[in-house]
Design a protein around this motif. Structure first.
Motif, short mmCIF file in Angstrom:
data_model
loop_
_atom_site.label_atom_id
_atom_site.label_comp_id
_atom_site.label_asym_id
_atom_site.label_seq_id
_atom_site.Cartn_x
_atom_site.Cartn_y
_atom_site.Cartn_z
N CYS A 11 -57.53 38.16 23.45
CA CYS A 11 -57.38 36.96 24.27
C CYS A 11 -56.27 36.06 23.74
O CYS A 11 -55.51 35.49 24.52
N CYS A 61 -61.61 33.91 29.99
CA CYS A 61 -61.96 35.22 29.42
C CYS A 61 -62.52 36.11 30.51
O CYS A 61 -63.45 35.74 31.22
N GLU A 119 -60.94 32.83 18.36
CA GLU A 119 -59.64 32.74 19.05
C GLU A 119 -58.84 31.55 18.52
O GLU A 119 -57.63 31.64 18.30
N HIS A 169 -66.64 34.09 19.79
CA HIS A 169 -65.37 34.53 20.39
C HIS A 169 -64.32 33.40 20.43
O HIS A 169 -63.19 33.57 19.97
N HIS A 170 -64.68 32.26 20.95
CA HIS A 170 -63.69 31.18 21.08
C HIS A 170 -63.40 30.51 19.75
O HIS A 170 -62.27 30.08 19.50
N TYR A 181 -56.55 29.71 31.09
CA TYR A 181 -56.94 31.06 30.68
C TYR A 181 -58.45 31.19 30.75
O TYR A 181 -59.17 30.33 30.23
#
Ligand SMILES: [Zn+2]
Length: 478
Positions: free
Chosen positions: A223, A30, A252, A248-249, A28
């Protein structure tokens, strides 16, 4: 084939890759927020993800790759503050958010094609996956990871153990406190919005029904939902730029592992930035916003930029300059010229002595194998593209290898590099150049030598040499 070794941001070590399912890999990456054109620094993330994909294909893996399109919910700051980027683009261009999203999604896909990036198996849009996002938020709510404040649903990061694992350590308090000043509803500075029903910038154009009221999703949850939908609750690799690590990660991981109750992704991989000359990170908000089209307008082939990127390791910072891009263009043109020379040699059937010598043939096969192994080793070693390119150069300069072996090996190597080194030169010549060459041909037929010389000079300035044959001409990249 040698083992595949990849650097994991989570463990900060090089790990031997072990697929969850034998012979397959799920990746995956982004994708873009489609409110503006991509700058060339953004595109590095996709050339990197594409090289990763091609490396796996080279190793005979079946690749299942997802790159999402963020068309809602990404605010100007990654930490949920500021205006929605799509709304901002719509205001700027006097269009609807839907028109903005469609236009810039197409522009992004055009960039991918120009850079010879293989289109991934799935390119889902966030707005097509709202139900999946709501489902995960519902699970998080049931498990006690959320709270409601000021009309929005937040993820409570204090409830998730190991929240800072991806970044290695908890950032300094002053770095975090900047966030909470902007949103007084948060219990902790790192908490983030899963679902908005209230937005301080007024009416939001994209709204969906949810158990918490009409609203729209936060960026991070998108995501988690799209990756899980297409790759499952546990998959192999997640990629992105290093700017995604700290917010962001990290978010996630917290929301996905919070919801699923187990490890979500085996290996996190991040590419570094492309800087412009002054050493500043290249961002759309600053004036040094270079698009791929900017390079094309300056008569570069997009693949010159790809060559430039491959010349650096994906984890190193690259300092962009036109001088460096010129270097990449010259190198790629030299490779293409060498290969077209080799093709001619094969067509003319040169080298009869070498072919008839058995001992020499055996030696040739060994050398061939040596280069193949060497290239495999380099590319499987955490995508060492600079050294893989060096193997290509030394292979083409080898004195023992036959021209046809060099062409065959280049084909295999270029399946990974994606530089279209064996494409016919005529395919790659821009229209502007062929137009000038045709004009010059007419001038020659009319014996207008001064015009013809002027056009030859113009072509030279564009990097092309024109060779006159009896009744035709040939264009050659210089
Ligand atoms: Zn993402």
């Amino acid at each position: 084939m040698s083992e595949i070794k990849l650097y994991s941001t989570l463990t900060k070590t090089i790990e031997t890759f072990k697929p969850i399912k034998t012979g397959e890999v799920g990746v995956y990456s982004c994708g873009p927020t489609v409110y503006n054109f991509a700058h060339i620094g953004n595109l590095r993330a996709y050339v990197f993800a594409d090289t990763l994909r091609r490396m796996f294909e080279f190793n005979n893996y079946k690749v299942n790759q997802v790159i999402n399109i963020t068309d809602v919910g990404h605010l100007s700051s990654d930490a949920d503050e500021g205006e929605d980027k799509l709304e901002k683009g719509a205001k700027r261009e006097h269009k609807t958010v839907w028109e903005i999203a469609e236009f810039y999604t197409n522009a992004f896909k055009a960039d991918l094609l120009a850079l010879n990036i293989e289109i991934p198996e799935k390119m889902p849009k966030a707005t097509d996956n709202i139900d999946e996002m709501i489902e995960i938020v519902k699970v998080l709510e049931t498990k006690g990871f959320t709270y409601s404040a000021g009309g929005n649903i937040y993820f409570d990061t204090a409830k998730f153990p190991n929240y800072y694992n991806l970044q290695g350590a908890k950032p300094k308090d002053q770095d975090l406190s900047a966030r909470v000043e902007l949103d007084q509803n948060k219990k902790h500075p790192t908490d983030f919005v899963l679902w908005f029903t209230q937005h301080k910038y007024g009416e939001h154009a994209m709204l969906w029904d949810s158990p918490w009221g009409k609203g729209f999703p936060g960026w991070h949850i998108e995501c988690s939902a799209m990756a899980t939908k297409y790759l499952g609750e546990h998959f192999d690799i997640h990629t992105g730029g290093i700017d995604h690590i700290s917010v962001h990660h990290t978010n996630e991981i917290a929301q996905s592992e919070g919801a699923f109750g187990h490890k979500w992704v085996n290996c996190w991989m991040h590419n570094n930035f492309v800087n412009v000359k002054d050493g500043e990170k290249m961002a759309k908000s600053s004036d040094n916003f270079l698009r791929l089209q900017t390079l094309i307008d300056a008569d570069y082939d997009p693949l010159d930029y790809r060559y430039y990127l491959l010349g650096g390791h994906y984890r190193s910072v690259m300092n962009f300059s036109y001088e460096a891009l010129d270097g990449a263009r010259n190198a790629r043109n030299r490779l293409k010229n060498m290969l077209s020379g080799l093709k001619n040699e094969v067509a003319e059937g040169k080298d009869p002595i070498l072919r008839s010598e058995l001992r020499r043939a055996q030696q040739e096969a060994d050398v061939n194998d040596k280069y193949f192994q060497l290239f495999t080793e380099k590319i499987n070693d955490d995508l060492n593209t600079p050294e893989a390119l060096a193997v290509l150069w030394s292979m083409l300069g080898d004195k023992v290898l036959l021209p046809e072996s060099k062409i065959e090996l280049t084909k295999k190597f270029d399946d990974v590099l994606g530089l279209k080194l064996l494409d016919n030169e005529t395919d790659a010549i821009p229209e502007k150049v062929t137009g000038l060459a045709q004009k010059r041909q007419v001038a020659r037929q009319n014996k207008d030598w001064s015009e013809s010389d002027k056009l030859r000079e113009e072509l030279a300035n564009l990097g092309y040499e024109i060779l006159d044959r009896e009744d035709r001409y040939e264009l050659k990249k210089k």
